[in-house]
Design an enzyme around this catalytic site. Sequence first.
Site, mmCIF file in Angstrom:
data_model
loop_
_atom_site.group_PDB
_atom_site.id
_atom_site.type_symbol
_atom_site.label_atom_id
_atom_site.label_comp_id
_atom_site.label_asym_id
_atom_site.label_seq_id
_atom_site.Cartn_x
_atom_site.Cartn_y
_atom_site.Cartn_z
ATOM 1 N N GLY A 16 -41.086 16.877 28.690
ATOM 2 C CA GLY A 16 -39.736 16.341 28.510
ATOM 3 C C GLY A 16 -38.676 17.293 29.018
ATOM 4 N N GLY A 18 -35.263 17.042 28.599
ATOM 5 C CA GLY A 18 -33.979 16.764 27.966
ATOM 6 C C GLY A 18 -33.373 18.022 27.373
ATOM 7 C CG PHE A 19 -29.614 17.811 25.167
ATOM 8 C CD1 PHE A 19 -28.685 18.487 25.938
ATOM 9 C CD2 PHE A 19 -29.359 16.482 24.859
ATOM 10 C CE1 PHE A 19 -27.528 17.869 26.397
ATOM 11 C CE2 PHE A 19 -28.220 15.837 25.310
ATOM 12 C CZ PHE A 19 -27.302 16.536 26.078
ATOM 13 C CD GLU A 172 -19.131 8.059 22.427
ATOM 14 O OE1 GLU A 172 -18.811 9.167 21.954
ATOM 15 O OE2 GLU A 172 -20.196 7.850 23.042
ATOM 16 C CG ASP A 302 -33.308 12.700 20.016
ATOM 17 O OD1 ASP A 302 -32.754 13.526 19.274
ATOM 18 O OD2 ASP A 302 -32.712 12.073 20.909
ATOM 19 C CB ALA A 315 -26.736 17.082 22.176
ATOM 20 C CD GLN A 316 -25.013 21.985 19.105
ATOM 21 O OE1 GLN A 316 -25.652 22.872 18.550
ATOM 22 N NE2 GLN A 316 -24.490 22.160 20.307
#
Length: 424
Positions: A16, A18-19, A172, A302, A315-316
Amino acid sequence: MCNAGDVSKPHVVIVGGGFAGLNAADELASMGCRVTIVDRRPYTTFQPLLYQVATGGLNPGDVTYSLRSYAGRRRAKVRFRRAGVTGIDSEARVVHCDRGEPIEYDFLVLAQGAGISHFGIPGAEENTYSIYTRGQALEVRDEVMTLLDRLAVDPYREAVIVVVGGGATGVEMAGTLAEMRMQGIPIAYPDVHPSRIRVMLVEMGDAVLAPFEPDLRDYTFEQLVQRGVDVRLQTAIAEVGPDTVRFKDGETMQADLVVWAAGIGAHPIVEEWGMPQGRGGRIEVSEHLLVHGHDRIFAVGDGAIIDDNALPQQAQPAIQQGRHVAQQIKALCTGEPLRPFAYVDKGTMATIGRSAAVVQLKNGPKFTGFPAWSFWVVLHLSFLLGGRNRIQAMINLGFRYLLYPRTANSIVGDVREEPTKADE
């Protein structure tokens, strides 16, 4: 310590990009460890801005970054393999992929992220769109463009866009669609009156942005209503049809486009990896981020859950877990004890539209309006990978928020072709 130049240094495979995965790779590379990132896509995506891609505010390239370029910046320390993981042999320490040879590892970090959860609602998977990937965001953008094109040629047609989920993504998306409806569309589509377009936000709970404090939730609700969003709280969906939505109270209504932002779950392939799964299909790990029953496999982000204590899928937590897991691997290399992961809540934020956002800092101030919106913009631009992406995103967002509505310029999407009279 994993010393650079030491041929015996451990090889860490990260599933992965990602973040969580990239922050783990950064830390491990700085220690001199050999790292291989495996991802089925050739790029990493900055997911918090995908709703801007879906509404024509940003190009997909503004929020994506090549994983090969990322690996190349770190020279021989990091390698990238574009592949999907089909299986894990923990005894042989091998990752099986759908492309190329199996990859041997000394330590394995599962940072695969999460997929979409439709909670078993009939028709939701088949008849809704999501914005969790670049491709999905482009699909939504093209569907919006197709819908507007239909309205432009049929003066008697009306359209309803339903956004499901009152979290940050749903708020959003709904807020941006409402601004397009009132400000951008009258200029770009003069034949389409805003009254012919309805934007609805459906939330099962009793408030939008549930993790925020009550006054920030109230501010968000008021801002959405001021922008013309039909906010339905305590409303559950029973079924989604090709052009309708049926609610659990029995009401059925027209829905030309349904954007699903209600929840995320495990990727189906995770079940085939043989890892223990907990709530939402997330891989169960100990407080040290080790997968239960394994001493060389970690799971972060996640797609992981610490002893059924679910952290926010944001994200954090992913960034902090990625960095922490690198330190855990360092500890295993040096014989030091592992440290439990402790999440540091730095706060959270969400934007509603131009000059409207909410920011809630942990043990600090909370603010709304233009200051919060400016803070949101600066922080999100700073997290984008690559100078070109930051500059391009800043230019595109500048056009959207500084020149709107004097100019209705937006990123153009494709219009899905429909049968014409000549085809009949």
